[in-house]
Motif scaffolding. Structure first.
Motif, PDB file in Angstrom:
ATOM      1  N   ASN A 100       0.988  -1.438  -0.130  1.00 61.71           N
ATOM      2  CA  ASN A 100       0.047   0.020   0.026  1.00 61.71           C
ATOM      3  C   ASN A 100       0.889   1.405   0.181  1.00 61.71           C
ATOM      4  OD1 ASN A 100      -3.114  -0.301   0.466  1.00 61.71           O
ATOM      5  ND2 ASN A 100      -1.978  -2.190   1.538  1.00 61.71           N
ATOM      6  N   GLN A 101       2.009   1.078   0.566  1.00 58.54           N
ATOM      7  CA  GLN A 101       3.108   2.250   0.500  1.00 58.54           C
ATOM      8  C   GLN A 101       3.373   2.500  -0.847  1.00 58.54           C
ATOM      9  OE1 GLN A 101       6.378   2.071   3.220  1.00 58.54           O
ATOM     10  NE2 GLN A 101       7.577   3.412   2.016  1.00 58.54           N
ATOM     11  N   ALA A 102       3.844   1.547  -1.820  1.00 56.95           N
ATOM     12  CA  ALA A 102       4.199   1.751  -3.076  1.00 56.95           C
ATOM     13  C   ALA A 102       3.042   2.199  -3.900  1.00 56.95           C
ATOM     14  CB  ALA A 102       4.481   0.407  -3.658  1.00 56.95           C
ATOM     15  N   ILE A 103       1.654   1.897  -3.473  1.00 57.73           N
ATOM     16  CA  ILE A 103       0.214   2.325  -4.407  1.00 57.73           C
ATOM     17  C   ILE A 103       0.281   3.960  -3.845  1.00 57.73           C
ATOM     18  CG2 ILE A 103      -1.834   2.276  -4.492  1.00 57.73           C
ATOM     19  CD1 ILE A 103      -1.795  -0.717  -3.906  1.00 57.73           C
ATOM     20  N   ALA A 104       0.600   4.192  -2.688  1.00 64.19           N
ATOM     21  CA  ALA A 104       0.382   5.617  -2.157  1.00 64.19           C
ATOM     22  C   ALA A 104       1.341   6.468  -2.860  1.00 64.19           C
ATOM     23  CB  ALA A 104       0.436   5.761  -0.650  1.00 64.19           C
ATOM     24  N   GLU A 148      -5.237  17.898  -3.498  1.00 64.46           N
ATOM     25  CA  GLU A 148      -4.856  16.283  -3.823  1.00 64.46           C
ATOM     26  C   GLU A 148      -3.682  16.067  -3.607  1.00 64.46           C
ATOM     27  OE1 GLU A 148      -5.653  16.402  -8.028  1.00 64.46           O
ATOM     28  OE2 GLU A 148      -8.074  16.738  -7.697  1.00 64.46           O
ATOM     29  N   THR A 149      -2.657  16.929  -3.710  1.00 62.46           N
ATOM     30  CA  THR A 149      -1.014  16.434  -3.397  1.00 62.46           C
ATOM     31  C   THR A 149      -0.970  16.401  -1.690  1.00 62.46           C
ATOM     32  OG1 THR A 149      -0.576  17.932  -5.139  1.00 62.46           O
ATOM     33  CG2 THR A 149       1.119  17.301  -3.592  1.00 62.46           C
ATOM     34  N   ALA A 150      -1.662  17.471  -1.090  1.00 70.51           N
ATOM     35  CA  ALA A 150      -1.654  17.026   0.411  1.00 70.51           C
ATOM     36  C   ALA A 150      -2.232  15.991   0.786  1.00 70.51           C
ATOM     37  CB  ALA A 150      -1.987  18.466   1.146  1.00 70.51           C
ATOM     38  N   SER A 151      -3.308  15.620   0.337  1.00 67.78           N
ATOM     39  CA  SER A 151      -4.153  14.512   0.743  1.00 67.78           C
ATOM     40  C   SER A 151      -3.314  13.361   0.449  1.00 67.78           C
ATOM     41  CB  SER A 151      -5.367  14.474  -0.023  1.00 67.78           C
ATOM     42  OG  SER A 151      -6.190  15.478   0.209  1.00 67.78           O
ATOM     43  N   ALA A 152      -2.681  13.212  -0.692  1.00 65.24           N
ATOM     44  CA  ALA A 152      -1.648  11.908  -1.097  1.00 65.24           C
ATOM     45  C   ALA A 152      -0.565  11.993  -0.090  1.00 65.24           C
ATOM     46  CB  ALA A 152      -1.447  11.971  -2.634  1.00 65.24           C
ATOM     47  N   GLN A 153      -0.064  12.853   0.345  1.00 65.19           N
ATOM     48  CA  GLN A 153       0.957  12.916   1.121  1.00 65.19           C
ATOM     49  C   GLN A 153       0.621  12.416   2.604  1.00 65.19           C
ATOM     50  OE1 GLN A 153       2.634  16.846   0.908  1.00 65.19           O
ATOM     51  NE2 GLN A 153       4.102  16.569  -0.542  1.00 65.19           N
ATOM     52  N   THR A 180       0.422   8.213   6.550  1.00 68.55           N
ATOM     53  CA  THR A 180      -0.558   7.231   7.426  1.00 68.55           C
ATOM     54  C   THR A 180       0.070   5.778   7.455  1.00 68.55           C
ATOM     55  OG1 THR A 180      -2.206   8.772   7.279  1.00 68.55           O
ATOM     56  CG2 THR A 180      -2.875   6.446   7.836  1.00 68.55           C
ATOM     57  N   ILE A 181       0.408   5.465   6.075  1.00 68.16           N
ATOM     58  CA  ILE A 181       0.782   4.178   5.797  1.00 68.16           C
ATOM     59  C   ILE A 181       1.958   3.779   6.300  1.00 68.16           C
ATOM     60  CG2 ILE A 181       1.071   2.517   3.810  1.00 68.16           C
ATOM     61  CD1 ILE A 181      -0.964   3.822   2.224  1.00 68.16           C
ATOM     62  N   LYS A 182       2.880   4.603   6.268  1.00 66.30           N
ATOM     63  CA  LYS A 182       4.233   4.531   6.819  1.00 66.30           C
ATOM     64  C   LYS A 182       4.454   4.420   8.289  1.00 66.30           C
ATOM     65  CE  LYS A 182       7.061   6.760   3.440  1.00 66.30           C
ATOM     66  NZ  LYS A 182       7.908   7.967   2.830  1.00 66.30           N
ATOM     67  N   ALA A 183       2.997   5.300   8.733  1.00 66.61           N
ATOM     68  CA  ALA A 183       3.210   4.982  10.650  1.00 66.61           C
ATOM     69  C   ALA A 183       2.965   3.789  10.895  1.00 66.61           C
ATOM     70  CB  ALA A 183       2.204   6.105  11.037  1.00 66.61           C
ATOM     71  N   THR A 184       2.356   2.782  10.191  1.00 62.94           N
ATOM     72  CA  THR A 184       1.943   1.400  10.826  1.00 62.94           C
ATOM     73  C   THR A 184       3.069   0.637  10.659  1.00 62.94           C
ATOM     74  OG1 THR A 184       1.341   0.836   8.419  1.00 62.94           O
ATOM     75  CG2 THR A 184      -0.338   1.699   9.712  1.00 62.94           C
ATOM     76  N   VAL A 185       4.285   0.935   9.742  1.00 59.07           N
ATOM     77  CA  VAL A 185       5.340  -0.068   9.828  1.00 59.07           C
ATOM     78  C   VAL A 185       6.259  -0.186  10.980  1.00 59.07           C
ATOM     79  CG1 VAL A 185       7.601  -0.407   8.546  1.00 59.07           C
ATOM     80  CG2 VAL A 185       5.448   0.303   7.264  1.00 59.07           C
ATOM     81  N   PRO A 186       6.525   0.818  11.644  1.00 55.70           N
ATOM     82  CA  PRO A 186       7.278   0.613  13.085  1.00 55.70           C
ATOM     83  C   PRO A 186       6.571  -0.232  13.904  1.00 55.70           C
ATOM     84  CG  PRO A 186       7.407   2.953  12.332  1.00 55.70           C
ATOM     85  CD  PRO A 186       6.486   2.437  11.284  1.00 55.70           C
ATOM     86  N   LEU A 218      -7.038  -0.741   1.703  1.00 55.56           N
ATOM     87  CA  LEU A 218      -6.086  -0.948   2.869  1.00 55.56           C
ATOM     88  C   LEU A 218      -6.688  -1.423   3.853  1.00 55.56           C
ATOM     89  CD1 LEU A 218      -3.526  -0.569   4.295  1.00 55.56           C
ATOM     90  CD2 LEU A 218      -3.969   1.899   4.931  1.00 55.56           C
ATOM     91  N   ALA A 219      -8.070  -0.927   4.068  1.00 57.10           N
ATOM     92  CA  ALA A 219      -9.101  -1.648   5.453  1.00 57.10           C
ATOM     93  C   ALA A 219      -9.436  -3.117   5.022  1.00 57.10           C
ATOM     94  CB  ALA A 219     -10.068  -0.484   5.516  1.00 57.10           C
ATOM     95  N   SER A 220      -9.753  -3.243   3.781  1.00 51.06           N
ATOM     96  CA  SER A 220     -10.249  -4.681   3.452  1.00 51.06           C
ATOM     97  C   SER A 220      -8.958  -5.720   3.529  1.00 51.06           C
ATOM     98  CB  SER A 220     -11.014  -4.684   2.118  1.00 51.06           C
ATOM     99  OG  SER A 220      -9.803  -4.398   1.183  1.00 51.06           O
ATOM    100  N   GLN A 221      -7.992  -5.346   2.852  1.00 51.77           N
ATOM    101  CA  GLN A 221      -6.755  -6.068   2.740  1.00 51.77           C
ATOM    102  C   GLN A 221      -6.285  -6.283   4.118  1.00 51.77           C
ATOM    103  OE1 GLN A 221      -3.522  -4.562   0.443  1.00 51.77           O
ATOM    104  NE2 GLN A 221      -2.820  -6.527   0.340  1.00 51.77           N
ATOM    105  N   THR A 222      -6.120  -5.439   5.286  1.00 47.63           N
ATOM    106  CA  THR A 222      -5.969  -5.574   6.564  1.00 47.63           C
ATOM    107  C   THR A 222      -6.886  -6.513   7.287  1.00 47.63           C
ATOM    108  OG1 THR A 222      -4.951  -3.390   6.695  1.00 47.63           O
ATOM    109  CG2 THR A 222      -5.428  -4.636   8.714  1.00 47.63           C
ATOM    110  N   SER A 223      -8.215  -6.564   7.180  1.00 49.23           N
ATOM    111  CA  SER A 223      -9.393  -7.258   7.684  1.00 49.23           C
ATOM    112  C   SER A 223      -8.921  -8.739   7.105  1.00 49.23           C
ATOM    113  CB  SER A 223     -10.377  -6.689   7.237  1.00 49.23           C
ATOM    114  OG  SER A 223     -10.720  -5.587   7.767  1.00 49.23           O
ATOM    115  N   LEU A 224      -8.739  -8.748   5.868  1.00 45.86           N
ATOM    116  CA  LEU A 224      -8.627 -10.066   5.127  1.00 45.86           C
ATOM    117  C   LEU A 224      -7.197 -10.869   5.982  1.00 45.86           C
ATOM    118  CD1 LEU A 224      -9.450 -12.021   3.105  1.00 45.86           C
ATOM    119  CD2 LEU A 224      -7.921 -11.023   1.542  1.00 45.86           C
ATOM    120  N   ASN A 225      -6.334 -10.190   6.156  1.00 42.97           N
ATOM    121  CA  ASN A 225      -5.067 -10.671   6.941  1.00 42.97           C
ATOM    122  C   ASN A 225      -5.304 -11.210   8.305  1.00 42.97           C
ATOM    123  OD1 ASN A 225      -3.212 -10.512   4.413  1.00 42.97           O
ATOM    124  ND2 ASN A 225      -2.663  -8.483   5.047  1.00 42.97           N
TER     125      ASN A 225
END
Length: 494
Positions: free
Chosen positions: A207-211, A231-236, A241-247, A450-457
Motif C-alpha cells: 500500500n505504501q508503493a500504491i500511495a 490533492e497533493t496534500a491528501s496524497a502525502q 499514515t501508511i508509513k506510520a503502521t510499519v514501526p 487498505l482496510a479490506s486487505q488488513t481485515s483479510l490478513n
C-alpha cells in the motif's frame, strides 16, 4: 492327647486366618471412576454457517500441527518438546511425586536397622548402686545388634496411603501432559501471529508503493495545472499514515520472534535469522478430524488430572478412617553385648527380644475426627473440581467449533470484499489519470482497499488461530496411550 495338641494349632490357624482376612480389608470408600457425561457432546459446529469445511469423526492426531503443512512450524514444535523449561519443571515434579510414592510404599515393608555402641562407664562410689555392693571401678561396655519392626496393615492404612500417592503421581504426569498441550498450542498460536504480522507488514509496503505512485501522479497533475494543492496534500497524508503502521508492525514482529525463543528456552533474538524472512500463512486443511465425544475425557489431560486428584482425595479418607483403629506391629531385637570386646564372639553374649506392639488411640482431643472431616470435605471439593473441569472442557470445545466455522465464513466474505475493492481502486486510478474522476474517489478507494486487505490478513490469521484453539480444546498435542499405561501400573503397584 491328640485333641490337646490339635486344639492350640487350630486356635493359631484361626488367628492367622483372621489376621489375613483383616489385612485384606481397607478402611474408607473405594474409588469409583466418575461419569463425565461427555458422550452427549456434539462435536460439530451449529447449523448457522454455510459452506464451511466439514468436521470428521476421525481420531484427533497427536501432532495436529502437521495438518497445516508448515515444515518450520513442525521443526519448532519438536524443539519445544525437547527444550521447554516448563516441561522440564513438570518432569521434575513427576520425579518428586515418584519419590514420594516410594517413601509411602516403604511403610508396607519391615524396617531393619543395625546399631553398635561402645562406652567406658563407672558408677559413683557414693551412689545407691555402690551402696548395694556394685563395683565402681571403670569398665568398658560393647554392644552390637539389629532392630526390626513391622506394622501389620490390618485396616489398610498403608495401602490407602500408597493408593493416594500413586494417584498423586498420576496427577503430576497428566499435569505435564496438560503443559505439553498448552505449549504446543501457544507455540503454534505465536508462530501464526508472527506470520500474520509479517503479512500485514507486506501489505503495508504494498500500500505504501500504491500511495507513492498516487502521490507522484498528484504532483504531476499539480505541476501541469490540472489538480489542486488539496490533492497533493491528501496524497502525502495518506502516504504518511501508511508509513506510520510499519514501526508498530515491526516491533510486534520482533516481540513475537522473542516469544517463540522463550518458548524454546532460547535467548532473545536467537531465532531472528530463522524467522525474520516472511512466509505465507499456512492454509486450512480441507477436513478437520475431531474424534468422537466419548473419547474427549481420555484425550483431555486436565480431565484425567482432575480424576486422579479425586482418586487421591478418596484414598486420603481411608487413611483418616484407619487412624481410628488399633495399630498392631511386631518388633524384634537381636545382638551381642559384653564388657570385653573379645567376648562379643561368644554365644553367651547374645541377647534378643521379640513381641507384638499395639497402639490404640483413646483421646486425641478431636484431632482424628476433624482430620476425617477435613479429608471428606477435600474429597467433595475434588469431585466438584472434576465436574467443573469436564463442564469447562465441553464449553471450550463447543465455542472453538463455533469460532472455527464463523472464521471460515468470515474469511470467505472478506476475500470477496478485498477483490472488489482492488478492482475499485484500479478503476478510480484510471479515471483520475484520464481526468474523468476526482482525487477523492481515489483516496476513498485506497482507504477501502487498505482496510479490506488488513481485515483479510487478520481474518486469515484468526482462522488458523481458531484451528489451534480447537485442537487445544480437543486435547491434541500428546499421546494418551503412551502415558496412561505407565500411570495405571504405578497405581496398581506393578
Amino acid at each position: 492327647m491328640s485333641r490337646r495338641v490339635l486344639s492350640p494349632l487350630r486356635r493359631r490357624a484361626g488367628v492367622a486366618l483372621c489376621a489375613f482376612a483383616l489385612a485384606g480389608c481397607a478402611a474408607g470408600p473405594d474409588f469409583v471412576k466418575p461419569e463425565s457425561g461427555l458422550h452427549e457432546a456434539a462435536l460439530a459446529p451449529r447449523q448457522d454457517y454455510d459452506g464451511v469445511a466439514p468436521a470428521s469423526a476421525a481420531a484427533v492426531p497427536p501432532q495436529w500441527w502437521l495438518l497445516l503443512n508448515d515444515a518450520l512450524l513442525a521443526e519448532l514444535q519438536s524443539r519445544a518438546q525437547a527444550q521447554s523449561l516448563d516441561l522440564q519443571m513438570a518432569s521434575e515434579r513427576i520425579e518428586q511425586s515418584r519419590a514420594q510414592l516410594g517413601i509411602t510404599s516403604s511403610e508396607q515393608l519391615p524396617s531393619v536397622a543395625a546399631s553398635a555402641s561402645y562406652a567406658r562407664e563407672a558408677l559413683s562410689e557414693h551412689g545407691k548402686f555402690a551402696a548395694l555392693g556394685a563395683p565402681s571401678r571403670p569398665s568398658d561396655f560393647w554392644q552390637l545388634g539389629f532392630d526390626a519392626s513391622w506394622e501389620v496393615d490390618l485396616w489398610g492404612r498403608a495401602r490407602r496411603a500408597r493408593e493416594g500417592a500413586a494417584s498423586s503421581l498420576e496427577a503430576t504426569v497428566y499435569d505435564r501432559e496438560a503443559s505439553r498441550v498448552a505449549l504446543s498450542a501457544e507455540l503454534a498460536r505465536t508462530y501464526l501471529q508472527l506470520r500474520g504480522t509479517q503479512a500485514q507488514l507486506d501489505t503495508a509496503r504494498q500500500n505504501q508503493a500504491i500511495a507513492e505512485r498516487t502521490l507522484g501522479l498528484a504532483e504531476s497533475r499539480e505541476r501541469n495545472g490540472v489538480a489542486t494543492r488539496f490533492e497533493t496534500a491528501s496524497a502525502q497524508a495518506q502516504l504518511a499514515t501508511i508509513k506510520a503502521t510499519v514501526p508498530e508492525l515491526t516491533q510486534r514482529r520482533n516481540s513475537l520472534m522473542n516469544a517463540l525463543a522463550l518458548l524454546l528456552g532460547e535467548q532473545p533474538r536467537a531465532l531472528d535469522a530463522q524467522l525474520r524472512e516472511a512466509m505465507p500463512l499456512p492454509s486450512l486443511p480441507a477436513a478437520v478430524p475431531v474424534g468422537v465425544p466419548s473419547e474427549l475425557a481420555r484425550r483431555r489431560p486436565d480431565i484425567l488430572r482432575a480424576e486422579a486428584q479425586l482418586h487421591a482425595a478418596t484414598a486420603a479418607i481411608g487413611v483418616a478412617k484407619a487412624d481410628f483403629y488399633p495399630r498392631v506391629g511386631l518388633r524384634g531385637r537381636i545382638g551381642v553385648e559384653a564388657f570385653e570386646s573379645g567376648d562379643l564372639a561368644s554365644w553367651d553374649s547374645r541377647f534378643f527380644s521379640v513381641g507384638p506392639t499395639v497402639y490404640l488411640p483413646i483421646f486425641q482431643g478431636g484431632r482424628l475426627t476433624q482430620r476425617l472431616a477435613l479429608n471428606e470435605s477435600r474429597q467433595k471439593a475434588a469431585a466438584i473440581a472434576y465436574r467443573q473441569t469436564v463442564l469447562r472442557a465441553w464449553h471450550e470445545v463447543d465455542n472453538a467449533l463455533d469460532a472455527w466455522a464463523a472464521q471460515q465464513r468470515q474469511h470467505a466474505e472478506l476475500s470477496v470484499s478485498y477483490a472488489q475493492n482492488k478492482q475499485a481502486l484500479h478503476a478510480a486510478e484510471r479515471g483520475y489519470q484520464e481526468g474523468a474522476a476526482d482525487y477523492l474517489s481515489v483516496l476513498t478507494a485506497q482507504r477501502n482497499l487498505l482496510a479490506s486487505q488488513t481485515s483479510l490478513n487478520a481474518s486469515a490469521t484468526n482462522a488458523t488461530l481458531t484451528l489451534v484453539n480447537l485442537y487445544k480444546a480437543l486435547g491434541g498435542g500428546w499421546e494418551p496411550d503412551a502415558v496412561t499405561a505407565p500411570a495405571a501400573l504405578s497405581r496398581n503397584g506393578k
